[in-house]
Write a protein that holds these residues in place. Structure first.
Motif, mmCIF file in Angstrom:
data_model
loop_
_atom_site.group_PDB
_atom_site.id
_atom_site.type_symbol
_atom_site.label_atom_id
_atom_site.label_comp_id
_atom_site.label_asym_id
_atom_site.label_seq_id
_atom_site.Cartn_x
_atom_site.Cartn_y
_atom_site.Cartn_z
ATOM 1 N N HIS A 42 0.837 -1.195 0.000
ATOM 2 C CA HIS A 42 0.000 0.000 0.000
ATOM 3 C C HIS A 42 0.876 1.250 0.000
ATOM 4 O O HIS A 42 2.064 1.194 0.301
ATOM 5 C CB HIS A 42 -0.893 0.035 1.240
ATOM 6 N N MET A 43 0.244 2.392 -0.313
ATOM 7 C CA MET A 43 0.925 3.677 -0.223
ATOM 8 C C MET A 43 -0.005 4.697 0.413
ATOM 9 O O MET A 43 -1.177 4.780 0.060
ATOM 10 C CB MET A 43 1.351 4.181 -1.601
ATOM 11 N N VAL A 44 0.517 5.452 1.359
ATOM 12 C CA VAL A 44 -0.210 6.587 1.909
ATOM 13 C C VAL A 44 0.563 7.854 1.565
ATOM 14 O O VAL A 44 1.796 7.874 1.581
ATOM 15 C CB VAL A 44 -0.406 6.479 3.442
ATOM 16 N N THR A 45 -0.177 8.895 1.223
ATOM 17 C CA THR A 45 0.401 10.201 0.951
ATOM 18 C C THR A 45 0.023 11.110 2.101
ATOM 19 O O THR A 45 -1.160 11.270 2.419
ATOM 20 C CB THR A 45 -0.133 10.765 -0.383
ATOM 21 N N VAL A 46 1.028 11.697 2.751
ATOM 22 C CA VAL A 46 0.816 12.467 3.976
ATOM 23 C C VAL A 46 1.220 13.925 3.770
ATOM 24 O O VAL A 46 2.321 14.211 3.276
ATOM 25 C CB VAL A 46 1.630 11.873 5.145
ATOM 26 N N GLN A 47 0.332 14.829 4.134
ATOM 27 C CA GLN A 47 0.623 16.256 4.056
ATOM 28 C C GLN A 47 1.535 16.647 5.220
ATOM 29 O O GLN A 47 1.153 16.522 6.387
ATOM 30 C CB GLN A 47 -0.679 17.062 4.124
ATOM 31 N N CYS A 48 2.740 17.089 4.888
ATOM 32 C CA CYS A 48 3.708 17.481 5.930
ATOM 33 C C CYS A 48 4.723 18.433 5.304
ATOM 34 O O CYS A 48 5.881 18.048 5.085
ATOM 35 C CB CYS A 48 4.392 16.257 6.532
ATOM 36 N N PRO A 49 4.325 19.660 4.997
ATOM 37 C CA PRO A 49 5.194 20.616 4.272
ATOM 38 C C PRO A 49 6.579 20.824 4.864
ATOM 39 O O PRO A 49 7.570 20.885 4.120
ATOM 40 C CB PRO A 49 4.374 21.916 4.305
ATOM 41 N N GLU A 50 6.680 20.898 6.183
ATOM 42 C CA GLU A 50 7.982 21.177 6.804
ATOM 43 C C GLU A 50 8.962 20.037 6.555
ATOM 44 O O GLU A 50 10.159 20.267 6.344
ATOM 45 C CB GLU A 50 7.807 21.422 8.304
ATOM 46 N N ILE A 51 8.487 18.812 6.599
ATOM 47 C CA ILE A 51 9.343 17.666 6.326
ATOM 48 C C ILE A 51 9.589 17.529 4.827
ATOM 49 O O ILE A 51 10.721 17.309 4.377
ATOM 50 C CB ILE A 51 8.716 16.372 6.880
ATOM 51 N N VAL A 54 -2.791 0.066 7.412
ATOM 52 C CA VAL A 54 -3.617 -0.574 6.388
ATOM 53 C C VAL A 54 -5.029 -0.012 6.398
ATOM 54 O O VAL A 54 -5.647 0.178 5.345
ATOM 55 C CB VAL A 54 -3.645 -2.105 6.586
ATOM 56 N N GLY A 55 -5.552 0.293 7.568
ATOM 57 C CA GLY A 55 -6.922 0.775 7.670
ATOM 58 C C GLY A 55 -7.107 2.263 7.438
ATOM 59 O O GLY A 55 -8.237 2.767 7.470
ATOM 60 N N LEU A 56 -6.031 2.991 7.191
ATOM 61 C CA LEU A 56 -6.150 4.427 6.962
ATOM 62 C C LEU A 56 -6.904 4.724 5.667
ATOM 63 O O LEU A 56 -6.822 3.974 4.692
ATOM 64 C CB LEU A 56 -4.767 5.073 6.883
ATOM 65 N N LYS A 57 -7.621 5.833 5.658
ATOM 66 C CA LYS A 57 -8.343 6.283 4.471
ATOM 67 C C LYS A 57 -8.050 7.758 4.236
ATOM 68 O O LYS A 57 -7.550 8.453 5.121
ATOM 69 C CB LYS A 57 -9.853 6.077 4.653
ATOM 70 N N LYS A 58 -8.357 8.228 3.036
ATOM 71 C CA LYS A 58 -8.184 9.642 2.719
ATOM 72 C C LYS A 58 -8.959 10.492 3.713
ATOM 73 O O LYS A 58 -10.125 10.216 4.017
ATOM 74 C CB LYS A 58 -8.683 9.915 1.295
#
Length: 261
Positions: A15-24, A71-75
């Motif tokens: 799976h792939m999750v895309t995470v908003q984290c501008p500083e990183i 695995v259970g994360l959603k948008k």
């Protein structure tokens, strides 16, 4: 809190999750990693940087006990804590003939390195492998960057039958300046023996790591007869100077162990 802007299934068990984290995202580079936990009760989990933009990063992972909460994360969901960038970036731009080897989630790691490395003055050969073609992902993405790509599956359902080390044997006679590995430790150990006194080999070691700062000492690596910490001195090391027996004795992540043919 860090918002999940995308969650996709790349292949069977991946799976792939895309995470908003501008500083990183603005400062992280290929070869570095982050640590996260989905909530205050979850364990900290370590992930390589798998590409992104100046506002988000991608994290690719395989289903395992340690990634169950992801695995259970959603948008629209949030990740409670995310720290990074950690470790040292990988810079291969000074090399001309480069071979990148990724197995399992390591495919995403070498893809990020390839994207950061590729220019008109170098030549990249990529070897990617999974147990079966159902687990294979990002083949097209790697193919767009690399000059040549070789696929290996343990069951022979696609490409070369066997693990990535067997596919590497096929091209070792070609001129290579450096090999970068992102695979299970036992596979990288086998490859390091193959390439000793032949070609410089860098291994992105697989260690658990509890805090990302070396405080726990759980990510120790015996390198050139000295104790190093993966999160501070690595996570990539010269494969020929790693004491692999020491490393494997300390760190045996069962979800990352593949049988070497």
């Amino acid at each position: 809190m860090f918002k999940v802007s995308k969650k996709v299934k790349l292949a069977d068990k991946f799976h792939m999750v895309t995470v908003q984290c501008p500083e990183i995202a603005r400062t992280i580079k290929a070869g570095q990693f982050v640590m996260l936990r989905t909530d205050e009760f979850a364990e900290w989990v370590k992930f390589d940087y798998h590409g992104g933009t100046k506002t988000y990063i991608n994290i690719v992972f395989e289903e395992s006990p340690s990634t169950k909460s992801l695995v259970g994360l959603k948008k629209g969901n949030t990740i409670n804590e995310l720290i990074g960038p950690l470790g040292n970036p990988v810079d291969l731009k000074s090399y001309t003939n480069i071979c990148l080897v990724g197995q399992g989630s390591g495919i995403a790691s070498v893809c990020a390195v390839a994207e950061a490395t590729k220019n008109r003055n170098n030549r990249i050969i990529a070897i990617i492998g999974t147990p079966t073609k159902k687990n294979l992902f990002w083949e097209d993405r790697v193919n767009k960057i690399a000059d040549h790509i070789f696929v290996a599956t343990e069951d022979g359902s696609k490409g070369r039958k066997g693990t990535v080390d067997l596919a590497l044997k096929d091209i070792l006679k070609k001129r290579l300046d450096i090999i970068y590995l992102a695979a299970p430790n036992n596979v990288m150990q086998h490859i390091s023996k193959m390439t000793t006194n032949f070609v410089k080999t860098i291994a992105r070691v697989q260690v658990r790591g509890l805090d990302g700062a070396g405080v726990s000492g759980s990510d120790r690596v015996l390198f050139d007869n000295q104790i190093k910490l993966s999160c501070i001195d690595g996570p990539a090391f010269d494969a020929h100077k790693i004491d692999w027996d020491f490393l494997n004795y300390q760190h045996v992540p069962q979800d990352l162990v593949y049988k070497v043919k």
